[in-house]
Design a protein around this motif. Structure first.
Motif, PDB file in Angstrom:
ATOM      1  N   ALA A 115      44.655  13.074  -4.694  1.00 31.79           N
ATOM      2  CA  ALA A 115      45.820  13.927  -4.443  1.00 31.79           C
ATOM      3  C   ALA A 115      45.885  15.062  -5.464  1.00 31.79           C
ATOM      4  O   ALA A 115      46.158  16.220  -5.115  1.00 31.79           O
ATOM      5  CB  ALA A 115      47.094  13.090  -4.478  1.00 31.79           C
ATOM      6  N   TRP A 116      45.608  14.742  -6.729  1.00 32.39           N
ATOM      7  CA  TRP A 116      45.644  15.774  -7.775  1.00 32.39           C
ATOM      8  C   TRP A 116      44.527  16.802  -7.564  1.00 32.39           C
ATOM      9  O   TRP A 116      44.755  18.010  -7.712  1.00 32.39           O
ATOM     10  CB  TRP A 116      45.503  15.136  -9.152  1.00 32.39           C
ATOM     11  N   LEU A 117      43.344  16.340  -7.213  1.00 32.73           N
ATOM     12  CA  LEU A 117      42.235  17.265  -6.968  1.00 32.73           C
ATOM     13  C   LEU A 117      42.564  18.229  -5.831  1.00 32.73           C
ATOM     14  O   LEU A 117      42.220  19.413  -5.884  1.00 32.73           O
ATOM     15  CB  LEU A 117      40.963  16.482  -6.647  1.00 32.73           C
ATOM     16  N   ARG A 118      43.242  17.732  -4.815  1.00 37.20           N
ATOM     17  CA  ARG A 118      43.625  18.600  -3.695  1.00 37.20           C
ATOM     18  C   ARG A 118      44.734  19.560  -4.111  1.00 37.20           C
ATOM     19  O   ARG A 118      44.688  20.754  -3.793  1.00 37.20           O
ATOM     20  CB  ARG A 118      44.064  17.746  -2.495  1.00 37.20           C
ATOM     21  N   GLU A 119      45.715  19.044  -4.836  1.00 34.61           N
ATOM     22  CA  GLU A 119      46.825  19.890  -5.274  1.00 34.61           C
ATOM     23  C   GLU A 119      46.347  21.002  -6.204  1.00 34.61           C
ATOM     24  O   GLU A 119      46.893  22.113  -6.200  1.00 34.61           O
ATOM     25  CB  GLU A 119      47.883  19.038  -5.990  1.00 34.61           C
ATOM     26  N   SER A 120      45.336  20.718  -7.016  1.00 37.87           N
ATOM     27  CA  SER A 120      44.828  21.697  -7.966  1.00 37.87           C
ATOM     28  C   SER A 120      43.729  22.575  -7.362  1.00 37.87           C
ATOM     29  O   SER A 120      43.140  23.412  -8.066  1.00 37.87           O
ATOM     30  CB  SER A 120      44.298  20.990  -9.216  1.00 37.87           C
ATOM     31  N   GLY A 121      43.459  22.415  -6.075  1.00 38.57           N
ATOM     32  CA  GLY A 121      42.511  23.267  -5.380  1.00 38.57           C
ATOM     33  C   GLY A 121      41.050  22.968  -5.663  1.00 38.57           C
ATOM     34  O   GLY A 121      40.175  23.771  -5.316  1.00 38.57           O
ATOM     35  N   GLN A 122      40.753  21.811  -6.232  1.00 39.82           N
ATOM     36  CA  GLN A 122      39.364  21.472  -6.539  1.00 39.82           C
ATOM     37  C   GLN A 122      38.622  20.916  -5.339  1.00 39.82           C
ATOM     38  O   GLN A 122      37.390  20.933  -5.297  1.00 39.82           O
ATOM     39  CB  GLN A 122      39.311  20.500  -7.724  1.00 39.82           C
ATOM     40  N   ILE A 123      39.378  20.386  -4.370  1.00 40.85           N
ATOM     41  CA  ILE A 123      38.812  20.018  -3.088  1.00 40.85           C
ATOM     42  C   ILE A 123      39.803  20.453  -2.021  1.00 40.85           C
ATOM     43  O   ILE A 123      41.010  20.576  -2.264  1.00 40.85           O
ATOM     44  CB  ILE A 123      38.510  18.503  -2.967  1.00 40.85           C
ATOM     45  N   SER A 124      39.300  20.660  -0.814  1.00 37.60           N
ATOM     46  CA  SER A 124      40.166  21.127   0.254  1.00 37.60           C
ATOM     47  C   SER A 124      40.354  20.028   1.285  1.00 37.60           C
ATOM     48  O   SER A 124      39.634  19.036   1.283  1.00 37.60           O
ATOM     49  CB  SER A 124      39.548  22.360   0.914  1.00 37.60           C
ATOM     50  N   LEU A 166      36.719  13.389 -13.308  1.00 36.20           N
ATOM     51  CA  LEU A 166      37.155  13.931 -12.019  1.00 36.20           C
ATOM     52  C   LEU A 166      36.602  15.341 -11.801  1.00 36.20           C
ATOM     53  O   LEU A 166      35.800  15.570 -10.902  1.00 36.20           O
ATOM     54  CB  LEU A 166      38.684  13.925 -11.910  1.00 36.20           C
ATOM     55  N   SER A 167      37.006  16.284 -12.628  1.00 36.57           N
ATOM     56  CA  SER A 167      36.645  17.684 -12.380  1.00 36.57           C
ATOM     57  C   SER A 167      35.154  17.947 -12.470  1.00 36.57           C
ATOM     58  O   SER A 167      34.561  18.575 -11.571  1.00 36.57           O
ATOM     59  CB  SER A 167      37.394  18.598 -13.353  1.00 36.57           C
ATOM     60  N   GLU A 168      34.508  17.491 -13.552  1.00 41.40           N
ATOM     61  CA  GLU A 168      33.080  17.778 -13.712  1.00 41.40           C
ATOM     62  C   GLU A 168      32.227  17.067 -12.663  1.00 41.40           C
ATOM     63  O   GLU A 168      31.336  17.689 -12.066  1.00 41.40           O
ATOM     64  CB  GLU A 168      32.631  17.420 -15.129  1.00 41.40           C
ATOM     65  N   PRO A 169      32.449  15.763 -12.398  1.00 41.69           N
ATOM     66  CA  PRO A 169      31.667  15.127 -11.326  1.00 41.69           C
ATOM     67  C   PRO A 169      31.908  15.758  -9.958  1.00 41.69           C
ATOM     68  O   PRO A 169      31.005  15.787  -9.123  1.00 41.69           O
ATOM     69  CB  PRO A 169      32.148  13.664 -11.352  1.00 41.69           C
ATOM     70  N   MET A 170      33.117  16.279  -9.736  1.00 43.18           N
ATOM     71  CA  MET A 170      33.388  16.943  -8.460  1.00 43.18           C
ATOM     72  C   MET A 170      32.544  18.199  -8.313  1.00 43.18           C
ATOM     73  O   MET A 170      32.008  18.475  -7.234  1.00 43.18           O
ATOM     74  CB  MET A 170      34.872  17.304  -8.346  1.00 43.18           C
TER      75      MET A 170
END
Length: 340
Positions: free
Chosen positions: A331-340, A188-192
């Protein structure tokens, strides 16, 4: 944590909750999730990771120097080794030190501490990437000079199975698929980060096989494998019911990054040549990074895996389909601020 009950086995049996569990790599994505689930079930959980976390009873250490943390594992009934070289670009020496001698160190610590069961986290990477169809637990493991991560995982299995065959301790090996979900750095994080930079590149048109398994489903499979007597001495694939293409999975990241279409692609031979040059330069400059030929090979995997054995022997059934898993991941990526 939405589910704090033990999963039910193939004959309706539920594994007993272990009194105490020791987890290596306890602060990692999978180790942390396992610890939270076992704690929620009432088990005492201790662990080891590179950085200490006293609040969660985790001491600092690594697999190559067990004396510093062995005492913390004493008295635990269940020993789970999730610690590993989490890289596709490491040196042979590091893989040998951690995946061979380090796993033997873990076995010695578990045995000396009185553990009754040892669970080793391997990976479907042990099967390699250049095979067809759905591989099962009887399929060959990969050997050779390429795909070092997979070769190392196969070697770690040998160490564990040898200890089991010698009667040193009851062992079980789990081979997770590509585990994703909230907290996943690798998928999730690295590919993002790469998608947002426009640098997410897939070989062969993104046709490589990806075997996503949502973290909660993995936990179910591991707890069945770690707790049921019929799992002793066995290897299990714990993954989703169906594989997808890399293009299907990573197009979500591309879309979350606000990009149109699908990730960029290159022929495998070109992608391998480019990443080999970059990997060589990084090694000369002593820079770390996951740009390596083995990464391209992994994204070009030709076959999937069968979970029939886990279904039949353990009663394992994945519950979170890809659509729902990706929804929770977004949802987690948005909550953690990795995507807006």
């Amino acid at each position: 944590m939405t589910d704090v009950t033990m999963p039910t086995g193939s004959a309706g049996q539920t594994p007993e909750v272990p009194r105490s569990v020791f987890i290596t790599g306890a602060s990692g994505f999978i180790g942390r999730a396992l610890a939270a689930r076992y704690k929620a079930l009432g088990a005492q959980v201790r662990g080891m990771d590179l950085i200490a976390d006293p609040a969660n009873d985790i001491v600092a250490g690594d697999l190559t120097r067990p004396k510093g943390w062995a005492g913390h594992a004493a008295g635990c009934e269940l020993f789970i080794n999730t610690a590993a070289v989490v890289s596709l670009a490491a040196s042979w020496k590091l893989y040998r030190d951690v995946s061979v001698q380090g796993v033997r160190n873990c076995l010695d610590v578990a045995i000396a501490g009185g553990a009754k069961r040892f669970v080793q986290f391997s990976s479907i990477a042990a099967l390699g990437w250049d095979y067809q169809g759905e591989a099962d637990e009887r399929s060959d493991v990969v050997i050779g000079n390429h795909y070092r991560y997979g070769v190392a995982k196969g070697a770690s299995e040998h160490v564990v199975l040898a200890a089991h065959a010698a009667g040193e301790i009851d062992c079980t090996i789990v081979r997770p698929g590509d585990v994703y979900g909230p907290g996943s750095r690798a998928w999730l994080s690295e590919p993002m980060k790469m998608a947002k930079a426009g640098a997410l590149i897939l070989p062969n048109g993104g046709k490589g096989i990806f075997t996503p398994v949502y973290i909660d489903d993995l936990l179910d499979g591991v707890m069945l494998a770690a707790g049921l007597p019929q799992a002793i001495g066995q290897i299990f694939h714990i993954s989703a019911s169906h594989a997808v293409s890399c293009k299907t999975f990573f197009s979500s990241h591309w879309r979350w990054a606000g990009r149109n279409g699908t990730p960029h692609t290159l022929p495998l031979c070109v992608a391998v040549a480019i990443t080999h040059v970059l990997w060589t330069v990084n090694r000369l400059l002593k820079k770390q990074g996951e740009v390596a030929p083995d990464t391209m090979y992994m994204f070009a995997r030709k076959g999937g895996v069968s979970i029939a054995k886990a279904q039949q022997v353990l009663g394992y059934q994945p519950k979170v389909d890809l659509e729902e898993g990706l929804r929770r991941s977004e949802a987690w990526l948005r909550e953690s601020g990795q995507i807006s």
